[in-house]
Design a protein around this motif. Structure first.
Motif, PDB file in Angstrom:
ATOM      1  N   GLY A  27     -11.251   4.190  -3.199  1.00 24.16           N
ATOM      2  CA  GLY A  27     -10.103   4.091  -2.308  1.00 24.16           C
ATOM      3  C   GLY A  27      -8.783   4.393  -2.973  1.00 24.16           C
ATOM      4  N   ARG A  28      -8.815   4.865  -4.215  1.00 23.52           N
ATOM      5  CA  ARG A  28      -7.577   5.208  -4.922  1.00 23.52           C
ATOM      6  C   ARG A  28      -7.227   6.669  -4.673  1.00 23.52           C
ATOM      7  NH1 ARG A  28     -10.444   1.979  -8.680  1.00 23.52           N
ATOM      8  NH2 ARG A  28      -9.390  -0.002  -9.110  1.00 23.52           N
ATOM      9  N   ALA A  29      -5.943   6.929  -4.488  1.00 25.37           N
ATOM     10  CA  ALA A  29      -5.482   8.288  -4.215  1.00 25.37           C
ATOM     11  C   ALA A  29      -5.264   9.059  -5.513  1.00 25.37           C
ATOM     12  CB  ALA A  29      -4.193   8.248  -3.401  1.00 25.37           C
ATOM     13  N   HIS A  30      -5.497  10.372  -5.455  1.00 26.79           N
ATOM     14  CA  HIS A  30      -5.235  11.291  -6.564  1.00 26.79           C
ATOM     15  C   HIS A  30      -4.425  12.453  -6.006  1.00 26.79           C
ATOM     16  CE1 HIS A  30      -8.349   9.318  -9.136  1.00 26.79           C
ATOM     17  NE2 HIS A  30      -8.866   9.045  -7.944  1.00 26.79           N
ATOM     18  N   HIS A  31      -3.717  13.166  -6.884  1.00 29.00           N
ATOM     19  CA  HIS A  31      -2.820  14.207  -6.351  1.00 29.00           C
ATOM     20  C   HIS A  31      -2.611  15.354  -7.327  1.00 29.00           C
ATOM     21  CE1 HIS A  31       1.200  12.975  -8.391  1.00 29.00           C
ATOM     22  NE2 HIS A  31       0.203  12.421  -9.055  1.00 29.00           N
ATOM     23  N   ILE A  32      -2.295  16.510  -6.760  1.00 31.43           N
ATOM     24  CA  ILE A  32      -1.875  17.700  -7.489  1.00 31.43           C
ATOM     25  C   ILE A  32      -0.671  18.275  -6.755  1.00 31.43           C
ATOM     26  CG2 ILE A  32      -2.479  20.083  -8.115  1.00 31.43           C
ATOM     27  CD1 ILE A  32      -5.364  19.164  -8.458  1.00 31.43           C
ATOM     28  N   SER A  33       0.385  18.604  -7.511  1.00 28.03           N
ATOM     29  CA  SER A  33       1.631  19.097  -6.902  1.00 28.03           C
ATOM     30  C   SER A  33       1.783  20.599  -7.119  1.00 28.03           C
ATOM     31  CB  SER A  33       2.841  18.378  -7.499  1.00 28.03           C
ATOM     32  OG  SER A  33       2.780  16.994  -7.237  1.00 28.03           O
ATOM     33  N   LEU A  34       2.152  21.288  -6.044  1.00 26.71           N
ATOM     34  CA  LEU A  34       2.437  22.719  -6.098  1.00 26.71           C
ATOM     35  C   LEU A  34       3.907  22.960  -5.749  1.00 26.71           C
ATOM     36  CD1 LEU A  34      -0.715  22.839  -5.977  1.00 26.71           C
ATOM     37  CD2 LEU A  34      -0.443  24.856  -4.497  1.00 26.71           C
ATOM     38  N   MET A  89      -2.168  14.734   2.928  1.00 26.28           N
ATOM     39  CA  MET A  89      -3.521  14.229   2.725  1.00 26.28           C
ATOM     40  C   MET A  89      -4.513  15.362   2.957  1.00 26.28           C
ATOM     41  SD  MET A  89      -4.791  11.456   1.720  1.00 26.28           S
ATOM     42  CE  MET A  89      -6.466  10.900   1.423  1.00 26.28           C
ATOM     43  N   CYS A  90      -5.601  15.331   2.191  1.00 25.76           N
ATOM     44  CA  CYS A  90      -6.568  16.428   2.231  1.00 25.76           C
ATOM     45  C   CYS A  90      -7.992  15.925   2.437  1.00 25.76           C
ATOM     46  CB  CYS A  90      -6.524  17.216   0.917  1.00 25.76           C
ATOM     47  SG  CYS A  90      -4.924  17.964   0.544  1.00 25.76           S
ATOM     48  N   ASP A  91      -8.828  16.809   2.950  1.00 26.98           N
ATOM     49  CA  ASP A  91     -10.270  16.625   2.976  1.00 26.98           C
ATOM     50  C   ASP A  91     -10.857  17.384   1.796  1.00 26.98           C
ATOM     51  OD1 ASP A  91     -10.420  15.165   5.506  1.00 26.98           O
ATOM     52  OD2 ASP A  91      -9.825  17.066   6.423  1.00 26.98           O
ATOM     53  N   LEU A 235      -3.133   3.234   5.837  1.00 24.74           N
ATOM     54  CA  LEU A 235      -3.290   2.173   4.852  1.00 24.74           C
ATOM     55  C   LEU A 235      -3.038   2.704   3.436  1.00 24.74           C
ATOM     56  CD1 LEU A 235      -3.888  -0.810   4.517  1.00 24.74           C
ATOM     57  CD2 LEU A 235      -6.305  -0.255   4.302  1.00 24.74           C
ATOM     58  N   LEU A 236      -3.428   3.946   3.167  1.00 24.35           N
ATOM     59  CA  LEU A 236      -3.113   4.535   1.863  1.00 24.35           C
ATOM     60  C   LEU A 236      -1.607   4.705   1.684  1.00 24.35           C
ATOM     61  CD1 LEU A 236      -6.175   4.973   1.523  1.00 24.35           C
ATOM     62  CD2 LEU A 236      -5.635   7.234   0.596  1.00 24.35           C
ATOM     63  N   VAL A 237      -0.922   5.133   2.752  1.00 25.39           N
ATOM     64  CA  VAL A 237       0.539   5.237   2.700  1.00 25.39           C
ATOM     65  C   VAL A 237       1.154   3.858   2.472  1.00 25.39           C
ATOM     66  CG1 VAL A 237       2.611   5.874   3.995  1.00 25.39           C
ATOM     67  CG2 VAL A 237       0.545   7.285   4.190  1.00 25.39           C
ATOM     68  N   TYR A 238       0.637   2.875   3.173  1.00 25.55           N
ATOM     69  CA  TYR A 238       1.113   1.495   3.069  1.00 25.55           C
ATOM     70  C   TYR A 238       1.025   0.989   1.626  1.00 25.55           C
ATOM     71  CZ  TYR A 238       0.697  -3.638   3.930  1.00 25.55           C
ATOM     72  OH  TYR A 238       0.818  -5.004   3.907  1.00 25.55           O
ATOM     73  N   LYS A 239      -0.131   1.164   0.993  1.00 26.38           N
ATOM     74  CA  LYS A 239      -0.306   0.668  -0.369  1.00 26.38           C
ATOM     75  C   LYS A 239       0.586   1.435  -1.346  1.00 26.38           C
ATOM     76  CE  LYS A 239      -4.539  -0.738  -1.543  1.00 26.38           C
ATOM     77  NZ  LYS A 239      -6.019  -0.784  -1.716  1.00 26.38           N
ATOM     78  N   TYR A 240       0.727   2.737  -1.136  1.00 29.56           N
ATOM     79  CA  TYR A 240       1.579   3.547  -2.008  1.00 29.56           C
ATOM     80  C   TYR A 240       3.034   3.079  -1.939  1.00 29.56           C
ATOM     81  CZ  TYR A 240       3.938   7.719  -3.859  1.00 29.56           C
ATOM     82  OH  TYR A 240       4.729   8.588  -4.585  1.00 29.56           O
ATOM     83  N   ILE A 241       3.513   2.837  -0.750  1.00 29.28           N
ATOM     84  CA  ILE A 241       4.909   2.424  -0.589  1.00 29.28           C
ATOM     85  C   ILE A 241       5.119   0.993  -1.062  1.00 29.28           C
ATOM     86  CG2 ILE A 241       6.642   1.876   1.190  1.00 29.28           C
ATOM     87  CD1 ILE A 241       5.915   4.531   2.522  1.00 29.28           C
ATOM     88  N   SER A 365      -8.597  -5.775   0.482  1.00 28.49           N
ATOM     89  CA  SER A 365      -8.038  -4.442   0.248  1.00 28.49           C
ATOM     90  C   SER A 365      -8.554  -3.745  -0.995  1.00 28.49           C
ATOM     91  CB  SER A 365      -6.504  -4.532   0.210  1.00 28.49           C
ATOM     92  OG  SER A 365      -5.999  -4.871   1.475  1.00 28.49           O
ATOM     93  N   THR A 366      -9.583  -4.293  -1.657  1.00 29.54           N
ATOM     94  CA  THR A 366     -10.276  -3.465  -2.645  1.00 29.54           C
ATOM     95  C   THR A 366     -11.193  -2.466  -1.947  1.00 29.54           C
ATOM     96  OG1 THR A 366     -12.050  -5.107  -2.906  1.00 29.54           O
ATOM     97  CG2 THR A 366     -10.215  -5.205  -4.479  1.00 29.54           C
ATOM     98  N   ALA A 367     -11.374  -2.627  -0.655  1.00 34.57           N
ATOM     99  CA  ALA A 367     -12.222  -1.714   0.114  1.00 34.57           C
ATOM    100  C   ALA A 367     -11.564  -0.351   0.249  1.00 34.57           C
ATOM    101  CB  ALA A 367     -12.497  -2.296   1.497  1.00 34.57           C
ATOM    102  N   ASN A 368     -12.384   0.693   0.196  1.00 36.20           N
ATOM    103  CA  ASN A 368     -11.942   2.022   0.610  1.00 36.20           C
ATOM    104  C   ASN A 368     -11.864   1.993   2.137  1.00 36.20           C
ATOM    105  OD1 ASN A 368     -12.118   4.729   1.648  1.00 36.20           O
ATOM    106  ND2 ASN A 368     -12.733   5.412  -0.388  1.00 36.20           N
ATOM    107  N   PRO A 369     -10.684   2.171   2.738  1.00 36.79           N
ATOM    108  CA  PRO A 369     -10.572   1.979   4.189  1.00 36.79           C
ATOM    109  C   PRO A 369     -11.407   2.946   5.013  1.00 36.79           C
ATOM    110  CG  PRO A 369      -8.566   2.962   3.313  1.00 36.79           C
ATOM    111  CD  PRO A 369      -9.401   2.534   2.134  1.00 36.79           C
TER     112      PRO A 369
END
Length: 474
Positions: A27-34, A89-91, A235-241, A365-369
């Motif tokens: 449930g943790r987010a990862h990212h790459i910036s272009l 967000m991506c698939d 929920l991912l946005v919520y935790k990030y903010i 909230s350790t769950a992957n939503p």
């Protein structure tokens, strides 16, 4: 938002970077910036490549190439970056264009499709109440010759005699005494309000915020319900903010279920309902708590499959430090109207037909939503399909404080698993309801169980500091 509108937004907001994100199994987010100048309509067709072998539980190094496919419906401007950045967000897809079956977001898509194909309804709505702590200081270590943790908070009950703080030390939050006090006891009104402001700017509709029961900065912010995948995105946005606003204030936020011994932990109570178009399917005036038969069968599915379900809704060893009697944790597998000691509660205050819903209070909230919401929906749909009557199976209703019942009265009440290992055993034995319609695959479940067993073993083999108190003088 269409791709055209996303590209237009990049221009209008002078976006310099576009941040492409995906979520892993935990449930943790990862990212790459272009650079924004490199992003065009083709980016949304061809995607963004990344190394899947570096993500735990994904692919081996021999098949590591994977692709993030951007979702133009899931974007917001990042409120924390110095350079204007749009988050997307991506698939996850394989290089040959197939959706990756271990992508949690793809499972949410399949769960929503399965609901429609079942003919039960057209949409499932979810609303998580995700609690968290805001600390001033966190330190921890786990090594060969030492193991410890330390947290601190300016409002904690243990700081009434802290010399460094000066005067006015009396206004601290008592243990289990933090539910909605006003200032100066509640010191975090402004930080929660700032979190809410940023969440609103990111597109979430905020309903309320308040201090929660525990001492040392426990908080809750509620945002409006939405469909399964959209709520998981939110929920991912919520935790990030929440995480990054706390950081801007020189504090640290955690969604860890039980960071403090002897006080309440943080749960994620999940409200859920099913609609057919605009028609709510869980409401029937005059029924128990105004619930329809469909809603009762949905509850039956949740409670019947709960031991297995909890492996996905409470997927950490720390989850089971929260799931113990005495701290408002819903450890009893029964349903009830308005009763917060039951695993499934039916809210009854100020509820309209469209607001009629059930609340599964066990998750955290350790769950992957994406996985947790999908699994809850699949359990509920199995209950509807099989017409599982929760009352006939002894799951209630029980409109009493379960914690006050005698031992004899409690004997017939099922409890949640006592450990992550027990929950994983239950999932290994009971997962066919998840694989209906190919929503979860057997391969996904086996991989998930193996990863989580590794986590449980890593904790089990380590020496606990309290063991020194118990056994060092033997």
């Amino acid at each position: 938002m269409s791709v055209e509108n996303v590209l237009k937004s990049i221009q209008e907001n002078n976006i310099e970077w576009v941040d492409f994100r995906f979520v892993d199994l935990a449930g943790r987010a990862h990212h790459i910036s272009l650079p924004a100048s490199a992003v065009d309509a083709d980016t949304f067709v061809n995607g963004v490549a990344f190394d899947g072998s570096s993500i735990q539980g994904f692919r081996g190094i021999e098949e590591s190439d994977m692709v993030m496919m951007p979702d133009p419906e899931a974007t917001y401007v990042d409120p924390f970056t110095a350079h204007p950045t749009l988050n997307v967000m991506c698939d996850i897809f394989t290089p040959d264009g197939e959706r990756y079956e271990r992508d949690p977001r793809s499972i949410a898509v399949k769960a929503e499709a399965f609901l429609k194909e079942s003919g039960v309804g057209t949409a499932a709505f979810f609303a998580p109440e995700s609690e968290f702590f805001i600390f001033d200081d966190v330190r921890y270590e786990s090594g060969t010759n030492s193991s410890s943790y330390y947290v601190d908070s300016e409002e904690a009950s243990w700081n009434t005699n802290r010399k460094e703080e000066g005067g006015n030390l009396g206004f601290k939050v008592r243990t289990k005494g933090g539910y909605v006090p006003v200032a100066p006891v509640d010191t975090q009104q402004d930080i929660r309000s700032e979190m809410c402001r940023l969440l609103e700017e990111a597109g979430l509709s905020i309903e309320r915020h308040h201090h929660e029961v525990a001492t040392a900065g426990q908080a809750e912010i509620n945002f409006r319900f939405d469909t399964l995948k959209k709520t998981a995105d939110n929920l991912l946005v919520y935790k990030y903010i929440v995480h990054n606003t706390a950081r801007q204030y020189g504090k640290v936020a955690t969604f860890m279920p039980k960071p403090l011994f002897g006080d309440n932990g943080s749960g994620m109570h999940v409200h859920q309902s099913i609609f057919d178009g605009d028609s709510p399917l869980f409401y029937d005036k005059g029924g128990y708590a105004n619930l329809s038969e469909m809603a009762l069968h949905y509850i039956g599915g949740i409670l019947y499959h709960a031991p297995a379900l909890i492996a996905l809704t409470n997927p950490s060893t720390n989850s089971f430090k929260r799931l113990v009697p005495g701290y408002e944790a819903p450890v009893n597998l029964v349903y009830s109207k308005g009763n917060r000691s039951a695993a499934v509660r039916i809210p009854v205050a100020a509820v309209t037909p469209k607001g009629c819903r059930i609340e599964f209070r066990t998750p955290d909230s350790t769950a992957n939503p994406y996985l947790a919401f999908s699994a809850m929906l699949m359990a509920g749909l199995d209950g509807i399909k099989r017409k599982i009557n929760p009352t006939e199976l002894g799951y209630g209703p029980l409109d009493k404080n379960i914690y006050d019942l005698s031992d004899a009265d409690k004997e017939n009440i099922r409890s949640v698993p006592a450990s992550l290992e027990e929950a994983l055993d239950a999932l290994a034995a009971d997962h066919e309801f998840l694989t209906e319609g190919g929503v979860f695959t057997k391969e996904f479940i086996d991989n998930y169980i193996n990863l989580k067993r590794d986590e449980a073993k890593a904790v089990a083999i380590r020496i606990h500091p309290h063991e020194y108190s118990l056994y060092f003088d033997c």
